[in-house]
Design a protein around this motif. Structure first.
Motif, PDB file in Angstrom:
ATOM      1  N   ILE A  86      40.865  31.089  15.221  1.00  0.00           N
ATOM      2  CA  ILE A  86      41.725  32.274  15.062  1.00  0.00           C
ATOM      3  C   ILE A  86      42.359  32.622  16.411  1.00  0.00           C
ATOM      4  O   ILE A  86      43.550  32.918  16.495  1.00  0.00           O
ATOM      5  N   ARG A  87      41.553  32.552  17.476  1.00  0.00           N
ATOM      6  CA  ARG A  87      42.098  32.845  18.816  1.00  0.00           C
ATOM      7  C   ARG A  87      43.171  31.833  19.209  1.00  0.00           C
ATOM      8  O   ARG A  87      44.179  32.190  19.811  1.00  0.00           O
ATOM      9  N   GLU A  88      42.944  30.570  18.865  1.00  0.00           N
ATOM     10  CA  GLU A  88      43.899  29.513  19.244  1.00  0.00           C
ATOM     11  C   GLU A  88      45.213  29.585  18.458  1.00  0.00           C
ATOM     12  O   GLU A  88      46.257  29.180  18.947  1.00  0.00           O
ATOM     13  N   ASN A  89      45.134  30.071  17.218  1.00  0.00           N
ATOM     14  CA  ASN A  89      46.293  29.956  16.318  1.00  0.00           C
ATOM     15  C   ASN A  89      46.999  31.261  15.976  1.00  0.00           C
ATOM     16  O   ASN A  89      48.047  31.224  15.323  1.00  0.00           O
ATOM     17  N   THR A  90      46.416  32.395  16.341  1.00  0.00           N
ATOM     18  CA  THR A  90      47.043  33.685  15.977  1.00  0.00           C
ATOM     19  C   THR A  90      46.893  34.673  17.143  1.00  0.00           C
ATOM     20  O   THR A  90      46.175  34.421  18.111  1.00  0.00           O
ATOM     21  N   ASP A  91      47.568  35.826  16.998  1.00  0.00           N
ATOM     22  CA  ASP A  91      47.454  36.883  18.007  1.00  0.00           C
ATOM     23  C   ASP A  91      46.354  37.883  17.654  1.00  0.00           C
ATOM     24  O   ASP A  91      46.196  38.899  18.334  1.00  0.00           O
ATOM     25  N   CYS A  92      45.641  37.619  16.600  1.00  0.00           N
ATOM     26  CA  CYS A  92      44.595  38.545  16.144  1.00  0.00           C
ATOM     27  C   CYS A  92      43.449  38.598  17.162  1.00  0.00           C
ATOM     28  O   CYS A  92      42.993  37.566  17.659  1.00  0.00           O
ATOM     29  N   VAL A  93      42.986  39.815  17.443  1.00  0.00           N
ATOM     30  CA  VAL A  93      41.812  39.996  18.319  1.00  0.00           C
ATOM     31  C   VAL A  93      40.576  39.811  17.448  1.00  0.00           C
ATOM     32  O   VAL A  93      40.408  40.513  16.445  1.00  0.00           O
ATOM     33  N   VAL A  94      39.722  38.845  17.798  1.00  0.00           N
ATOM     34  CA  VAL A  94      38.568  38.582  16.933  1.00  0.00           C
ATOM     35  C   VAL A  94      37.295  38.469  17.769  1.00  0.00           C
ATOM     36  O   VAL A  94      37.297  37.867  18.850  1.00  0.00           O
ATOM     37  N   ASN A  95      36.221  39.089  17.281  1.00  0.00           N
ATOM     38  CA  ASN A  95      34.942  39.047  17.978  1.00  0.00           C
ATOM     39  C   ASN A  95      33.809  38.833  16.989  1.00  0.00           C
ATOM     40  O   ASN A  95      33.902  39.252  15.837  1.00  0.00           O
ATOM     41  N   LEU A  96      32.745  38.179  17.479  1.00  0.00           N
ATOM     42  CA  LEU A  96      31.595  37.863  16.625  1.00  0.00           C
ATOM     43  C   LEU A  96      30.367  38.628  17.105  1.00  0.00           C
ATOM     44  O   LEU A  96      30.075  38.646  18.304  1.00  0.00           O
ATOM     45  N   TYR A  97      29.658  39.254  16.167  1.00  0.00           N
ATOM     46  CA  TYR A  97      28.452  40.019  16.500  1.00  0.00           C
ATOM     47  C   TYR A  97      27.315  39.643  15.564  1.00  0.00           C
ATOM     48  O   TYR A  97      27.545  39.149  14.453  1.00  0.00           O
ATOM     49  N   ASP A  98      26.103  39.964  16.022  1.00  0.00           N
ATOM     50  CA  ASP A  98      24.892  39.702  15.243  1.00  0.00           C
ATOM     51  C   ASP A  98      24.741  40.783  14.159  1.00  0.00           C
ATOM     52  O   ASP A  98      24.687  41.973  14.475  1.00  0.00           O
ATOM     53  N   LEU A  99      24.661  40.347  12.924  1.00  0.00           N
ATOM     54  CA  LEU A  99      24.543  41.303  11.804  1.00  0.00           C
ATOM     55  C   LEU A  99      23.232  42.105  11.880  1.00  0.00           C
ATOM     56  O   LEU A  99      23.118  43.167  11.272  1.00  0.00           O
ATOM     57  N   ASP A 100      22.264  41.585  12.612  1.00  0.00           N
ATOM     58  CA  ASP A 100      21.007  42.337  12.759  1.00  0.00           C
ATOM     59  C   ASP A 100      21.135  43.477  13.778  1.00  0.00           C
ATOM     60  O   ASP A 100      20.257  44.334  13.864  1.00  0.00           O
ATOM     61  N   ASP A 101      22.227  43.496  14.551  1.00  0.00           N
ATOM     62  CA  ASP A 101      22.472  44.583  15.500  1.00  0.00           C
ATOM     63  C   ASP A 101      23.190  45.724  14.744  1.00  0.00           C
ATOM     64  O   ASP A 101      24.410  45.838  14.762  1.00  0.00           O
ATOM     65  N   LYS A 102      22.386  46.556  14.082  1.00  0.00           N
ATOM     66  CA  LYS A 102      22.971  47.551  13.171  1.00  0.00           C
ATOM     67  C   LYS A 102      23.748  48.648  13.903  1.00  0.00           C
ATOM     68  O   LYS A 102      24.683  49.225  13.346  1.00  0.00           O
ATOM     69  N   GLU A 103      23.372  48.940  15.157  1.00  0.00           N
ATOM     70  CA  GLU A 103      24.140  49.960  15.889  1.00  0.00           C
ATOM     71  C   GLU A 103      25.539  49.449  16.210  1.00  0.00           C
ATOM     72  O   GLU A 103      26.515  50.184  16.166  1.00  0.00           O
ATOM     73  N   LYS A 104      25.641  48.149  16.550  1.00  0.00           N
ATOM     74  CA  LYS A 104      26.964  47.552  16.792  1.00  0.00           C
ATOM     75  C   LYS A 104      27.772  47.552  15.485  1.00  0.00           C
ATOM     76  O   LYS A 104      28.976  47.830  15.494  1.00  0.00           O
ATOM     77  N   LEU A 105      27.092  47.256  14.384  1.00  0.00           N
ATOM     78  CA  LEU A 105      27.759  47.260  13.082  1.00  0.00           C
ATOM     79  C   LEU A 105      28.325  48.658  12.794  1.00  0.00           C
ATOM     80  O   LEU A 105      29.475  48.812  12.382  1.00  0.00           O
ATOM     81  N   ARG A 106      27.520  49.681  13.056  1.00  0.00           N
ATOM     82  CA  ARG A 106      27.968  51.057  12.832  1.00  0.00           C
ATOM     83  C   ARG A 106      29.214  51.366  13.671  1.00  0.00           C
ATOM     84  O   ARG A 106      30.193  51.928  13.188  1.00  0.00           O
TER      85      ARG A 106
END
Ligand code: NAD
Length: 287
Positions: free
Chosen positions: A173-193
């Motif tokens: 996605i980073r290589e092919n589009t201008d979309c800002v994309v990030n990956l997080y751990d689904l077990d990190d519920k505070e980050k999810l919130r």
């Protein structure tokens, strides 16, 4: 049938295993019959060991095309002549189009998801969304959303065998589009919130919520949601997952996976026939 199938009838296939349970043949044939189009759609039990021969058969028989499902979606690309940008980015194909002997691979799951949003008057273009999942359904949604102009995507997944796929999706996605994309751990519920808090939409695209995980939710409780958040689930059996029930209680607009299923079929139907399915009629049939 004698009136329906003639010497002119064109064939479209579905190559997968197991496949006898699929609702795709009924869906496509109903649409052909309703629109009076001279095509027939049949399911073929094809796994990785017979896939190459099946694709050669498709070519030899000059079939219009085929759908491809598990276990062939990530394997069939090598036997085709060209891939759509989304299929290339996903590393998966669910639709083959025979363009006068040139076989082109497409992935319509993400197109189907984006179209199902439009069908519900939901506009995510230029906005931020959070998506749970990194499997086939999630990847297709994430890639198509980025290609269509979603501004930012926060992807959450647990650290299982899909984590590497998630990292690859972020990279393409980073290589092919201008979309800002990030990956997080689904077990990190505070980050999810935190990520859901400034998202316009939350998309659930893991298997959590259907058998054998029916009744479970990737979002722990209602406090993660607010009334103006849109919450969608790729699952359509059950029609209302525990996650969607929770979101409804908060007052969120919700959408289950039926629309994605219908519109991925419609996108393939359009690639083969140049026409759209009779959507309102198909909704009645599928419900
Ligand atoms: P997949 O096997 O490719 O991916 C599974 C995903 O679920 C991965 O992200 C994995 O990490 C995650 N997962 C598995 N167990 C988990 C757990 N205990 N906790 C958190 N995450 C977990 O599956 P898929 O094909 O991407 O399907 C995912 C869901 O989407 C399924 O429910 C499927 O029915 C649905 N789906 C719907 C459509 C549609 O058209 N509506 C199309 C494809 C899939």
């Amino acid at each position: 049938m004698t009136e329906r199938i003639t010497g002119h009838t064109e064939l479209i296939g579905l190559m997968a295993y197991p496949i006898r349970h699929s609702s795709s043949p009924a869906m496509h044939n109903e649409a052909f019959a309703t629109l009076g189009l001279d095509y027939a759609y049949l399911a073929f039990e094809v796994d990785n060991s017979t896939l190459e021969d099946a694709v050669k058969g498709l070519r030899a028989l000059k079939m219009v095309g085929s759908n491809v499902s598990m276990p062939n979606k990530t394997v069939v690309g090598q036997y085709l002549d060209e891939l759509s940008p989304a299929a290339q980015m996903c590393g998966a194909v669910n639709t083959i189009v025979n363009d006068n002997g040139k076989l082109i691979g497409h992935i319509t799951d993400g197109i189907g998801y984006m179209q199902s949003l439009k069908d519900n008057n939901i506009d995510v273009i230029g906005k931020k969304i959070t998506v749970a999942g990194a499997g086939g359904a999630a990847k297709a949604i994430e890639v198509q959303a980025a290609l269509d102009g979603v501004k930012e995507i926060s992807i959450f997944n647990i650290h299982d065998s899909f984590w590497e796929a998630a990292e690859r999706t972020v990279q393409v996605i980073r290589e092919n589009t201008d979309c800002v994309v990030n990956l997080y751990d689904l077990d990190d519920k505070e980050k999810l919130r935190e990520e859901i808090a400034d998202s316009y939409l939350f998309a659930q695209a893991t298997g959590v919520g259907m058998k054998p995980m029916e009744g479970q939710s990737v979002v722990p409780d209602k406090s993660f949601f607010r009334p103006d958040l849109i919450v969608t689930d790729t699952i359509y059996s059950p029609r209302e997952t525990a996650l969607l029930k929770m979101a409804k209680e908060v007052g969120c607009k919700t959408m289950n996976g039926l629309g994605m299923m219908l519109f991925q079929g419609d996108a393939a139907f359009h690639l083969w026939t140049g026409k759209h399915m009779p959507i309102d009629h198909m909704k009645e049939v599928l419900d």
